[in-house]
Each structure stands twice: as C-alpha cells, then as structure tokens.
Write a protein that holds these residues in place. Structure first.
Motif, short mmCIF file in Angstrom:
data_model
loop_
_atom_site.label_atom_id
_atom_site.label_comp_id
_atom_site.label_asym_id
_atom_site.label_seq_id
_atom_site.Cartn_x
_atom_site.Cartn_y
_atom_site.Cartn_z
N PRO A 273 0.75 -1.28 0.13
CA PRO A 273 -0.08 -0.11 -0.03
C PRO A 273 0.75 1.42 0.03
O PRO A 273 0.48 2.23 -0.58
CB PRO A 273 -0.81 -0.02 1.37
CG PRO A 273 -0.38 -1.32 2.23
CD PRO A 273 0.36 -1.94 1.17
N ALA B 145 1.66 1.98 -3.35
CA ALA B 145 0.49 2.41 -4.18
C ALA B 145 0.28 4.15 -3.99
O ALA B 145 0.12 4.70 -4.70
CB ALA B 145 -0.65 1.72 -3.76
N THR B 146 0.37 4.53 -2.62
CA THR B 146 0.24 5.93 -2.13
C THR B 146 1.10 6.69 -2.71
O THR B 146 1.03 7.72 -3.46
CB THR B 146 0.23 5.96 -0.64
OG1 THR B 146 -0.35 4.93 0.07
CG2 THR B 146 -0.19 7.27 -0.10
N LEU C 83 0.68 7.25 -6.24
CA LEU C 83 -0.67 8.19 -6.38
C LEU C 83 -0.25 9.66 -6.08
O LEU C 83 -0.47 10.29 -7.29
CB LEU C 83 -1.53 7.73 -5.17
CG LEU C 83 -2.84 8.50 -5.23
CD1 LEU C 83 -3.89 8.09 -6.37
CD2 LEU C 83 -3.69 8.38 -4.14
N TRP C 84 0.60 9.76 -5.26
CA TRP C 84 1.06 11.24 -5.20
C TRP C 84 2.08 11.77 -6.31
O TRP C 84 2.12 12.67 -6.64
CB TRP C 84 1.80 11.60 -3.90
CG TRP C 84 0.97 11.64 -2.76
CD1 TRP C 84 0.86 10.57 -1.66
CD2 TRP C 84 0.20 12.56 -2.13
NE1 TRP C 84 0.07 10.92 -0.84
CE2 TRP C 84 -0.43 12.26 -1.15
CE3 TRP C 84 -0.16 13.86 -2.81
CZ2 TRP C 84 -1.36 13.14 -0.45
CZ3 TRP C 84 -0.93 14.82 -2.38
CH2 TRP C 84 -1.67 14.46 -1.31
N ILE D 29 2.37 21.33 -2.46
CA ILE D 29 0.86 20.99 -2.09
C ILE D 29 0.95 21.39 -0.67
O ILE D 29 1.58 20.41 0.03
CB ILE D 29 0.33 19.49 -2.63
CG1 ILE D 29 0.40 19.40 -4.22
CG2 ILE D 29 -0.81 19.30 -1.75
CD1 ILE D 29 -0.32 18.21 -4.42
N ALA D 30 0.24 22.29 -0.34
CA ALA D 30 0.17 22.75 1.27
C ALA D 30 1.55 22.51 1.88
O ALA D 30 1.68 22.21 2.82
CB ALA D 30 -0.71 21.55 2.03
N TYR E 195 6.24 9.86 3.98
CA TYR E 195 5.60 8.52 4.29
C TYR E 195 6.67 7.37 4.35
O TYR E 195 6.37 6.60 5.12
CB TYR E 195 5.06 8.26 2.41
CG TYR E 195 3.60 8.63 2.64
CD1 TYR E 195 2.40 8.03 3.21
CD2 TYR E 195 3.29 9.90 1.81
CE1 TYR E 195 1.14 8.77 3.08
CE2 TYR E 195 2.06 10.22 1.63
CZ TYR E 195 1.12 9.70 2.02
OH TYR E 195 -0.26 10.39 2.00
N TYR F 254 -5.80 5.48 12.36
CA TYR F 254 -5.15 5.63 11.03
C TYR F 254 -5.40 6.89 10.35
O TYR F 254 -4.47 7.46 9.91
CB TYR F 254 -5.78 4.49 10.01
CG TYR F 254 -5.20 3.87 8.95
CD1 TYR F 254 -3.83 3.06 9.27
CD2 TYR F 254 -5.51 4.04 7.67
CE1 TYR F 254 -3.27 2.51 8.18
CE2 TYR F 254 -4.68 3.65 6.86
CZ TYR F 254 -3.63 2.58 6.90
OH TYR F 254 -2.92 2.01 6.00
N ILE F 255 -6.57 7.48 10.56
CA ILE F 255 -6.80 8.82 9.70
C ILE F 255 -6.30 9.85 10.57
O ILE F 255 -5.69 10.78 10.05
CB ILE F 255 -8.17 8.95 9.53
CG1 ILE F 255 -8.47 10.12 8.50
CG2 ILE F 255 -9.13 9.11 10.67
CD1 ILE F 255 -9.45 10.12 7.56
N LEU G 91 -2.73 8.09 6.61
CA LEU G 91 -3.18 8.18 5.39
C LEU G 91 -2.57 9.48 4.64
O LEU G 91 -2.34 9.18 3.41
CB LEU G 91 -4.59 8.21 5.45
CG LEU G 91 -5.39 6.96 5.22
CD1 LEU G 91 -6.98 7.15 5.17
CD2 LEU G 91 -5.18 6.32 4.09
N PHE G 92 -2.62 10.39 5.39
CA PHE G 92 -1.80 11.55 4.77
C PHE G 92 -1.28 12.44 5.85
O PHE G 92 -1.81 12.58 7.07
CB PHE G 92 -2.89 12.53 3.91
CG PHE G 92 -4.24 12.51 4.58
CD1 PHE G 92 -4.41 13.81 5.55
CD2 PHE G 92 -5.10 11.62 4.47
CE1 PHE G 92 -5.57 13.66 6.10
CE2 PHE G 92 -6.44 11.77 5.15
CZ PHE G 92 -6.72 13.01 6.10
N ILE H 240 -2.07 19.04 5.93
CA ILE H 240 -2.71 19.33 4.63
C ILE H 240 -4.15 19.49 4.85
O ILE H 240 -4.85 19.91 3.67
CB ILE H 240 -2.31 18.39 3.33
CG1 ILE H 240 -2.94 17.01 3.61
CG2 ILE H 240 -0.75 18.16 3.27
CD1 ILE H 240 -2.91 16.07 2.22
N LEU H 241 -4.72 19.20 5.80
CA LEU H 241 -6.23 19.29 6.18
C LEU H 241 -6.44 21.04 6.54
O LEU H 241 -5.53 21.63 6.74
CB LEU H 241 -6.35 18.83 7.30
CG LEU H 241 -6.61 17.10 7.47
CD1 LEU H 241 -6.75 16.50 8.70
CD2 LEU H 241 -7.82 16.71 6.35
#
Lengths: 267, 293
Positions: free
Chosen positions: A32, A35-36, A39-40, A52-53, A64, A188-189, A194-195, A199-200
C-alpha cells in the motif's frame, strides 16, 4: 527488576519463532505504501507547481517513508489480541498468582516484539528506502533529532497504553476485536497514516490535535521533517508526555476495576 | 456437524440418470442437487450469524468506517488537486465504491471460506470434506456466507448512485449489464487468486501472513489506474492482476474506455486465473496428508 529482564529475553525468543511471518508482514505492508507514493507522484506530475500545502514531492515521499519507519519501531502488532485472549480464556490466572505486574510484563513483551520485528523488517524496509533515497531528507539539526528520538519513545508508550486499555475491555465484553478495529480506523486517519495532517484545513487539524492520535505518529514525523519546530515542538512534546501520563493512569484504573469483575474463566 | 448431516441427506437423491441418453437432464439434476446443498449452507450461515447479533452489526460498522475513511482520503487529496491523471473527484468516488462493492461481494461469498482453509488443513478437518460425495472445492469455497458483506455491498451501491448523479450519468441498459458481467469476472479473479494463496497452506502450516497480505492488495485495487505507470502498472495488471478488477467496470459506466480491449483482458484474466487456481488446487489436494491420525 531482574525478572522483567528475563521476560524480555523470553519474549525475544518467542517472537523470533515467527520471523518469517514478520517478514511477510513487512513485505506486504510495503505494497500500500508503494501505491500511495505512486498516487502522489501522479498528482504532482499533473500539478503545475511542485507544492501542495507546503510539501514538495520529495517532502511528501519523505513523510511516508518516515511514517513507515516510525510504524515499524512503535506500532502495536499482536499484543492487544494476546491480552484479550489472556482474559477471555483465563490464562491471566497464572499471572495473578505470581509476584509479577501484568502491565510491566506486557510492556516488556511489547518491547521484545518491536525489537524482533524491527530486526526482521529492517531488511525489506531499508531496501525500499534506499531505492527512494533521493527523497529522504535528514533532520534539520542534532537537537531536533534528539527530540525526535524522545518523542519516538513516548509514541511507543502511547500506542501501548492505548492498546492495553482497549484490550482490557475484555473484562466486560466477550469480543473486543471490533472495538479494536474501530479504534484502529481512528488512529489511521487522525494519526496521519493516510496523509500528513497539516494538509487538512487548519480548523480540522486543530480539532484532531485535541485527541491523542496525532501524538501517536504525526508528531514525531513532523518533528523529524522540521515541520514542527521551535516553541511548537516543545509544547507538542509536553502534550505528548501528558497524554502518556493520562493514558497510563487510565490503564491502571481500568485494570483495577476490571480485575474485580474478572471471573477467571477456565480455572 | 449439522452441516454435514444435511449434506449427506441431500445426497440420498438419485445422482445421475442411467444410460447416456439423458445427459442433459442428468446435468440438470446435478445442478439442482448442488443448488439445494447451497441453500442448506445459506440457512446454516444465517442461523450462525444471528447467534451473535451485536458482533454482526459492529463488523458492519467497522467496514463502513473504513469505506468512509478511503473516501475521506480522496476528498482531502482533491482539496489540493483537481485531477489524478485523467480522473476527477466524483469519478474516483465511483471507482472507490465499485471497488468496495466487488470486495464485499467477494467477502460475502468467499473470504471467510478462504481464510479458514489453512485451519481445515492444520486440524485435519478437511478429511471429512474429502469423504463427502460432493465436489470438495465447491464445499471448501461455499461453506459459509457472510451476510454483513451484502449490507456493505448495498452501501457501496448507494454511494455509486449518488456519484452517478453528481456526474450526471445516464447509463444505458447495455452499460449496466456489462458492468454486472465485468463485476462477476472481477470477483472470479479475486476468488481464484485467493484460492491459490490459501492453497499454499497445504505446504506451510501457517499461511495467515499470506492471507493477511491479501488485504493490502485490496488497497491497490481501489486506486485509479492512472496512478500507476511503467513497471508497477504492468506488474499489478498482469503478474498480480488486481489493478484492472475495479477499474474496468468503473470505466465502462463512466465511458472512459477508449477501446473494448481492456474489457476483453479482464474477461480473459477471469478465465485464466480460474484455470490456474483449479490446477493449483488439484495439485495441492494430491499433496494433502491428513493431520489427524
């Protein structure tokens, strides 16, 4: 003190039996992550600016990679299931009869488990990190690195006390695995798995920081990357230590209540 | 125990028509027999699930929470970018819910049965199944039904309909039918891969690490294909073929397919994986040395 040294030793020997299992875990755990990262990379490729942020692609990848490292060193793996099983199946009895403190005993086993897991996982994880080494940034200075190491230790304690308390709910409920999974989802979140939490939108991030979850993962990573620095870093470290103390108290309290309810199933 | 008795009672029926003249009707009888066995297995599963109602509901909550989490992750990403490759936000939501649908239909029918295979082998319970006059692979694959999977699948469909509305999609009947058929192919791919993985427990006694790893593969299945390039794209399309399973059905509904090639590849993958799993299964069962005395 000597007896806990022996526990640590036995724990090491026991977990070494499962080294192949650990290796599989570590290798599959990288899937995973790949994959992440992929994706980025696509997202950055499609964006006009490399920002990004406040994260560049290298910064994001670093984030990560650090998450993987911290997770390897501090995440609770099987301990909560084992504690729940001890209570459910009545294996706990033998510890009640011995002059041993169950929490300390478990903490030693947790430490042993992490040592073995790290030793095994170091092979695939370091190969992976080496392959991405151009993205891995070092800590800003030695002092920051020191704080990072301290907060890493606090993170491990935080993770352990939280899982320990959750597992102790077995005194009241037969099947705690669903509760543990629900908790895990929040970790996890809100922990930053996850990120990166920064960046929130700021309000959301501030609300999450009222919970212990960011101090389970995001905080040490943020310190290492230099994103949490200066006064903010020291305040964070203080809050993290406070959470450790609070959760330690909760763990002791839940134990003392639970042990009164304990029916010693299985005799 | 119960299960076993019911199976053997349904076995009392005539199995095949005498003589070769009525091959077709023999087939029909055989099919009816298996359907009635499956009906019994369903009934057993419902009874078993209802024995643990709270747990049943909590597991549904756990899965819904994870689904929400994945959607939240994408929502956060789309705060900072307008597209991933060619995929816009609601298209990705469509993909995530399709993936969730496939994953949970697979869970409903197969997942528990696959993860329990290693336990059946370790304890020697597989002996009983081999002795029953039913195809063992059938029994091993369909033993239990996980009803919670259907609830989660329904949640996925609800999100798909919402995303479809946001995208102002008006899928034709042909699109919906091919979506359904491709979804079946995808489940077949998942099931075959999982059976191959679970079959390794004929050799290694504890295959739990491998089975656990399969969860991680689901994480890739829900990513948009545009997120992978080069080596990874080829690897996850053909070596560990899980990238196409959710992407192709979604692209049919979104009209993102440029040519029917990808559909053909997925159908082919379904058959190839199934064939491979049958070969591995037969080979593995031959190796089976019972654990009991």
């Amino acid at each position: 003190m000597l007896k806990y040294w022996h526990v640590l030793n036995i724990g090491l020997q026991n977990t070494l039996v499962y080294r192949v299992n650990f290796l599989f875990r570590a290798v599959f755990g990288l899937i995973p992550l790949m994959a992440t990262l992929s994706l980025w990379r696509t997202i950055y490729a499609g964006n006009t600016s490399n920002d990004i942020a406040g994260y560049t692609l290298a910064g994001m990848t670093s984030y990560y990679l650090l998450v993987t490292l911290v997770d390897m060193l501090t995440a609770v793996a099987e301990d909560d299931w084992q504690i729940a099983a001890d209570i459910r199946e009545g294996t706990l009895n033998q510890f009640l009869l011995k002059p041993i403190d169950y929490l300390t005993y478990r903490l030693c086993l947790f430490g042993a488990g992490r040592l073995t897991y790290t030793a095994v996982a170091l092979i695939p994880v370091s190969i992976f990190i080496l392959a991405q080494r151009q993205y891995l940034v070092g800590p800003p200075d030695a002092a920051t690195f020191g704080v990072f190491v301290i907060s890493l230790l606090l993170t491990a304690l935080l993770q352990f006390f939280l899982s320990y308390t959750m597992a102790l709910l077995s005194f009241w409920i037969l099947e705690v695995s669903t509760l543990i999974f629900i908790m895990f989802a929040f970790e996890y979140i809100a922990g930053g798995h996850l990120f990166p939490l920064d960046i929130l939108p700021p309000t959301l991030s501030q609300i999450l920081h009222l919970t212990p979850f960011p101090y389970q993962l995001f905080f040490p990573v943020g310190v290492y990357l230099g994103r949490i620095a200066g006064e903010e870093m020291w305040r964070g470290l203080f809050i993290q230590a406070t959470w450790v103390a609070i959760l330690y108290g909760v763990a002791r309290f839940v134990w003392s209540r639970g042990i009164k309810k304990y029916t010693a199933f299985g005799g | 125990m119960n299960e076993r008795r019911q199976n053997s009672s349904s076995e009392q029926r005539p199995v095949s028509a005498t003589g070769g003249t009525e091959a077709v009707s023999a087939w029909g009888i055989e099919l009816r027999r298996y359907l009635s066995i499956y009906g019994m297995l369903w009934r057993n599963s419902v009874v078993r699930e209802m024995g643990f109602k709270v747990n049943f509901i909590l597991w549904i909550v756990v899965e819904l929470l994870w689904f929400a989490l994945q959607l939240a992750f994408m929502a956060v990403i789309y705060q900072h970018t307008s597209s991933i490759g060619t995929w816009t936000q609601w298209e990705v939501v469509m993909l995530q819910s399709t993936s969730h649908l496939i994953q949970h239909l697979f869970t409903a029918f197969f997942l528990n049965n696959m993860t329990q295979l290693s336990e059946l082998i370790r304890t020697g319970k597989l002996d009983f199944m081999l002795l029953l006059p039913v195809n063992t692979r059938f029994l091993v694959s369909f033993r239990q039904v996980d009803l919670g999977g259907f609830v989660n699948a329904a949640a996925a469909v609800a999100v798909m309909i919402y995303a479809g509305n946001r995208l102002e999609l008006h899928p034709t009947a042909a699109q919906i039918v091919s979506f359904g058929l491709l979804t079946l192919c995808s489940i077949l791919v998942h099931y075959s891969l999982m059976l191959i993985l679970a079959s390794t427990s004929f050799w290694t006694v504890r295959a739990q690490g491998i089975v656990w790893g399969y969860y991680n593969l689901f994480n890739i299945a829900r990513m948009p294909d545009a997120a992978f390039r080069g080596f990874f794209k080829v690897f996850f399309s053909f070596v560990l073929p899980i990238l196409l399973v959710a992407n192709v059905p979604t692209k049919v509904v979104l009209q993102k397919l440029n040519s029917p090639t990808e559909m053909l590849i997925l159908v082919l993958l379904g058959f190839v994986c199934f064939g491979a799993s049958e070969a591995v299964w037969r080979f593995s069962v031959k190796r089976y040395t019972s654990a009991s005395s």
